[in-house]
Design a protein around this motif. Sequence first.
Motif, PDB file in Angstrom:
ATOM      1  N   LYS A 154       0.822  -1.223   0.000  1.00  0.00           N
ATOM      2  CA  LYS A 154       0.000   0.000   0.000  1.00  0.00           C
ATOM      3  C   LYS A 154       0.852   1.267   0.000  1.00  0.00           C
ATOM      4  CE  LYS A 154      -3.763  -2.446   0.345  1.00  0.00           C
ATOM      5  NZ  LYS A 154      -4.409  -2.650   1.643  1.00  0.00           N
ATOM      6  N   THR A 158      -2.032   7.255   0.334  1.00  0.00           N
ATOM      7  CA  THR A 158      -3.359   6.993  -0.221  1.00  0.00           C
ATOM      8  C   THR A 158      -4.014   5.740   0.369  1.00  0.00           C
ATOM      9  OG1 THR A 158      -2.558   5.605  -2.042  1.00  0.00           O
ATOM     10  CG2 THR A 158      -2.588   7.998  -2.392  1.00  0.00           C
ATOM     11  N   LYS A 159      -3.177   4.821   0.882  1.00  0.00           N
ATOM     12  CA  LYS A 159      -3.627   3.526   1.417  1.00  0.00           C
ATOM     13  C   LYS A 159      -4.164   2.600   0.327  1.00  0.00           C
ATOM     14  CE  LYS A 159      -2.557   5.122   5.407  1.00  0.00           C
ATOM     15  NZ  LYS A 159      -1.253   4.754   6.022  1.00  0.00           N
ATOM     16  N   TYR A 160      -4.097   3.038  -0.922  1.00  0.00           N
ATOM     17  CA  TYR A 160      -4.423   2.149  -2.038  1.00  0.00           C
ATOM     18  C   TYR A 160      -3.208   1.290  -2.368  1.00  0.00           C
ATOM     19  CZ  TYR A 160      -8.685   4.776  -3.222  1.00  0.00           C
ATOM     20  OH  TYR A 160      -9.928   5.353  -3.203  1.00  0.00           O
ATOM     21  N   SER A 161      -3.448   0.219  -3.113  1.00  0.00           N
ATOM     22  CA  SER A 161      -2.333  -0.584  -3.591  1.00  0.00           C
ATOM     23  C   SER A 161      -1.362   0.284  -4.381  1.00  0.00           C
ATOM     24  CB  SER A 161      -2.842  -1.718  -4.496  1.00  0.00           C
ATOM     25  OG  SER A 161      -1.761  -2.342  -5.162  1.00  0.00           O
ATOM     26  N   ARG A 164      -2.024   0.372  -8.043  1.00  0.00           N
ATOM     27  CA  ARG A 164      -3.348   0.845  -8.480  1.00  0.00           C
ATOM     28  C   ARG A 164      -3.340   1.502  -9.856  1.00  0.00           C
ATOM     29  NH1 ARG A 164      -8.399   2.167  -6.659  1.00  0.00           N
ATOM     30  NH2 ARG A 164      -9.302   4.123  -7.386  1.00  0.00           N
ATOM     31  N   ASN A 165      -2.353   2.308 -10.154  1.00  0.00           N
ATOM     32  CA  ASN A 165      -2.336   3.065 -11.403  1.00  0.00           C
ATOM     33  C   ASN A 165      -1.297   2.562 -12.400  1.00  0.00           C
ATOM     34  OD1 ASN A 165      -4.436   4.952 -10.688  1.00  0.00           O
ATOM     35  ND2 ASN A 165      -2.978   5.839  -9.242  1.00  0.00           N
ATOM     36  N   ALA A 205      -6.965  -4.975  -7.147  1.00  0.00           N
ATOM     37  CA  ALA A 205      -6.130  -3.901  -6.605  1.00  0.00           C
ATOM     38  C   ALA A 205      -5.948  -2.747  -7.585  1.00  0.00           C
ATOM     39  CB  ALA A 205      -4.764  -4.461  -6.213  1.00  0.00           C
ATOM     40  N   ALA A 207      -7.014   0.227 -10.457  1.00  0.00           N
ATOM     41  CA  ALA A 207      -8.062   1.231 -10.611  1.00  0.00           C
ATOM     42  C   ALA A 207      -9.086   0.794 -11.650  1.00  0.00           C
ATOM     43  CB  ALA A 207      -7.450   2.567 -11.015  1.00  0.00           C
TER      44      ALA A 207
END
Length: 266
Positions: A154, A158-161, A164-165, A205, A207
């Motif tokens: 993470k 952002t706490k996203y993977s 993600r992008n 994971a 977007a």
Amino acid sequence: MFDPTLPKSIRKKVLVPLPRYGFDPTEAAIPWWLLTSAGHDLYFATPDGYSSMADLRMLRGEGLGIWKWLLQARPDAIAACHRMSNSDAFCSPLKYTDIRPEVFDALLLPGGHDKGMREYLESPVLQNTVATFFILQKPVAAICHGVVLVARSKHPQTKYSILRNYQTTALLQSQEITAWQLTRWWLKDYYLTYPVTVQAEVTAALADSTQFLSGPFPLLRDNATHLRRGFTVLDRHYLSARWPGDVYRFSHDLLQLLAAGEQPLT
């Protein structure tokens, strides 16, 4: 000996984390062989600082039954794994907790489907390490289940993977389910590291699901003279591949990424 035919470059320090047991010998040893042959320095890390051990079923073919010819590691990978396992760096790994990302130029993440891989895939220390390499824009190369480790890492803000992008590939659901179905009557869930497939977890994971690229049907394994059989995805400093059949192409592309220095590829 495989000749990558790349321009001469400075030596790079490449970190290769592994679990105590269960890594795929092809996905670790072929890149080790080709990168060290090109002059790069590879370093290993394990949970406790003791040498890791490859998945013996992949090395010996035990329990693979009539599918041994298809599923076992090939002789080139077995030979490379024995050489790697006797190298000074492999026999003197770091502990996960002693990893300092700033010391290394790149990160190599092999896969493996034995349940022993879980401590590697679930390690918060390794997940933080992966995130740091991404934030520093240093080369990260992941193959097969190694992509799961990336997907679970993470971004601290952002706490996203961290993935993600990015565009990526990984072990395909069709490959994972086929191997399980071929052997499940006697090996049970050996080929299912988790109930959720690699492709499903990695795609979740991202977007957008279109960021997962399956590539051509993985029928034949690549080798030093047939790189086009392999499939990889390169997105900036991040390189991914699906299975041992992509490993020569994967290693070749990683050599190119290392040769690019600090200029990210597009």
